[in-house]
Structures are given as C-alpha cells and as structure tokens.
Design an enzyme around this catalytic site. Structure first.
Site, PDB file in Angstrom:
ATOM      1  N   ARG A 119      18.887  10.204   1.943  1.00 46.50           N
ATOM      2  CA  ARG A 119      19.540   9.749   0.718  1.00 46.50           C
ATOM      3  C   ARG A 119      18.521   9.285  -0.305  1.00 46.50           C
ATOM      4  NH1 ARG A 119      22.403   5.175   0.858  1.00 46.50           N
ATOM      5  NH2 ARG A 119      23.707   5.730  -0.907  1.00 46.50           N
ATOM      6  N   LYS A 184      17.357   2.490  13.263  1.00 50.64           N
ATOM      7  CA  LYS A 184      17.966   3.734  12.796  1.00 50.64           C
ATOM      8  C   LYS A 184      17.739   4.845  13.807  1.00 50.64           C
ATOM      9  CE  LYS A 184      18.555   6.518   8.649  1.00 50.64           C
ATOM     10  NZ  LYS A 184      18.296   6.566   7.192  1.00 50.64           N
ATOM     11  N   ARG A 320      20.944  -3.208   2.469  1.00 48.96           N
ATOM     12  CA  ARG A 320      19.904  -3.688   3.374  1.00 48.96           C
ATOM     13  C   ARG A 320      20.317  -5.034   3.952  1.00 48.96           C
ATOM     14  NH1 ARG A 320      15.913   0.024   4.878  1.00 48.96           N
ATOM     15  NH2 ARG A 320      15.441   1.337   3.091  1.00 48.96           N
TER      16      ARG A 320
END
Length: 324
Positions: A119, A184, A320
């Site tokens: 992204r 992640k 975040r």
C-alpha cells in the site's frame, strides 16, 4: 528454471547427471547453476567431486498441484490460473490483463516479483520461491465505491485459512495487514477500476511470508515474521496453502458481491487486534491519535478522539499502534 527445478529438492545432484538430464555440457551446467543462483538470489552450494545443491529446498508452485488441491465444488470459480517464475508484479500484470478483457476469476501467482508493491507505494519484498505472491481479478456490476470494505472481507479470509492450518494467535490490523503476535505476516493490496455506477473490477493482491530470509527483509520498516518461524520449517505446503487461499478468496468475492461486508464483520471483530487501544492515523502530512473504536458497516475505521468519533476510509490512511 530447468536447473532450479532439478535442484529444488535440496539434494546433491552431480554435474554429469544434470548435464545428461538437461542436454548440456558440464561447463554449461556450471555456468547455468551459478547464473541461476545470482539472478534469483539463491544460495547454490558446490561440493567438489559430488555436485550441486541448494542451501535450502524449495517447494516450487505448480498450477496442476494447486488446482488439484482445490475442492471440486470451488474449482469452477477460477476461470484461469497463471503461475510465473518471474514477474514485475502479479497485481500490475492482472491490471494489464483486465484491460485486455481477462475474465473474472483470473488467478495469478509468481515465484518472484521484481517490483512487488504494498500500500501507499511501498515495496513488497519478494524473494524467489519462498513466499506466496497471489493476485485475483474479479469483475462486479457494482460501482467502485461499493467495494470499500472488500479488503476487510479478504483479510478475514486469509486469517481464517491460516487459523485452519493450525497457526495460533492470528490477528488483523485495519485495513489489510495479517499479523502473528502483532508482527506482519501478510498484506493485501486492492486496486479498483470502473465506472462510477458500475461495472467495475478489482485486483486483489496478497503477499504472505512463508519463508523470508532476514538478509532480504532488512529493508522492512516494521516488525515481521514468516510461517516457517511460527509453524516450523516447511510445515505448511506452499501449493496447498495457495489452493486454500484461492478457494476462500474466490468465495469471499462471490459473497461480497451479493451481501456486502456485513457477513464478514463478526470475523473481522474477532481477529481485530487493536480495537480499544490507542492508535495513530496518518493521513498525508497529518496525523490523528485516539482510541480504535472499531469499524463502520462499510469498513471505515472509527477513531475516538477525546470522546468524538471520526471515521477514516481505508484507501486514505495508514494505522499505526502507538507502541510502534
């Protein structure tokens, strides 16, 4: 690729055997082995007098193996399956193919991406033969605006597949990150084109770390992990995993077209790891801090800023956790 397919099992293969199997001279085999290692970023070991082997075995993707692992009742949703050894980006490829009339249900996978994208223009680290790089083209009679919650629905599909494969503690971070212990593990990239009132098309891209060497991941700017670290080396077959993802993502595409985001919201809420926690939203050159207050029925993020609720659309911002 002919050389790498021979070496993929991680066993020693003599130069003589490789030369005979591939119809090459011993000198040509030597050059091909070293060129393949250099171009594809693989560590190829030479054992004097015995032959060549990869430092670690590879399970290369195969279209037939993937299709065979998809249940018969789901296979009809895949109109075309393409598997590439090397490509710029599976998403970019399908966006080009879509403009040439590629059908809904076109699925593309690659062993390596030279220009993998995340992204907001970020690079997606895409080494050869060790992860899942998958893109799916789907066409809708709907306008693009209706597809705003599709990334959340797709995220629940990926999380559900991993959970079913025995991976514990899978989570989601709005709008399109798949996490393990807040590191992640995978990311989604959706690209949409079409007329305001429809029809439209979407290319859904998934990058999933199955084995990501630390040296190649050095540029990643956030905590990350891979399936081999979580489940053990080679515990999950790449081909079987690709099949499960294709099965579930095509199911999500169909159901989203008929029912929207609603049916997927309970799963999203179950996997959402940051609801109720302090987070920061980054929007262009601005940032907003508050408590993550869940998502709207359309998939927008709700941020509680000192008791006032503000909503943000998935395509606009980056979330975040304040601890990072």
């Amino acid at each position: 690729m002919r050389i790498i397919r021979r070496l993929a099992d991680g066993e020693l293969h003599s130069g003589a055997d490789l030369a005979q199997a591939l119809g090459l001279s011993r000198a040509a085999v030597w050059k091909a082995v070293h060129k393949a290692g250099e171009i594809l970023g693989l560590e190829v070991r030479s054992v004097r007098g015995r032959g060549y082997r990869l430092a670690a075995p590879l399970e290369l993707l195969g279209a037939e193996r993937i299709l065979a692992a998809i249940p018969h009742q789901a296979r009809h949703r895949i109109e075309r399956l393409e598997v590439y050894a090397d490509i710029d980006s599976t998403n970019s490829h399908l966006m080009r193919e879509a403009q040439q009339g590629a059908p809904s249900g076109t699925l593309c996978l690659a062993e390596r991406q030279r220009a993998g994208r995340g992204r907001r223009g970020r690079t997606w680290v895409s080494p050869f033969g060790t992860n899942i790089y998958l893109s799916l083209l789907w066409r809708y009679p709907l306008g693009p605006a209706v597809l705003g919650g599709l990334s959340l629905a797709a995220g629940t599909a990926v999380a559900g597949v991993l959970e079913a494969e025995g991976i514990p503690d899978i989570g989601l971070k709005w709008p399109n990150d798949v996490l393990w212990h807040r590191r992640k593990l995978a990311g989604l990239l959706l690209e949409v084109a079409g007329e305001a009132q429809g029809p439209s098309l979407v290319v859904l891209g998934l990058g999933l770390n199955t084995r990501l060497p630390a040296a190649q991941a050095a540029a990643i700017d956030q905590p990350w992990t891979d399936l081999d670290s979580v489940a053990g080396l080679g515990a999950i077959s790449r081909n079987r995993l690709a099949a499960r993802l294709a099965e579930r993502l095509t199911e999500v595409m169909v159901r989203y077209g008929s029912d929207g985001l609603g049916p997927f919201l309970p799963a999203w809420e179950r996997f959402d790891r940051y609801r109720g926690e302090p987070v920061t939203i980054r929007l262009a050159d601005q940032s907003f801090s508050g408590l993550h207050a869940g998502v709207t029925p359309q998939g927008a993020l709700r941020l509680d800023i000192d008791g006032n609720i503000r909503t943000f659309q998935a395509g606009e911002v980056s979330l975040r956790p304040n601890a990072i």
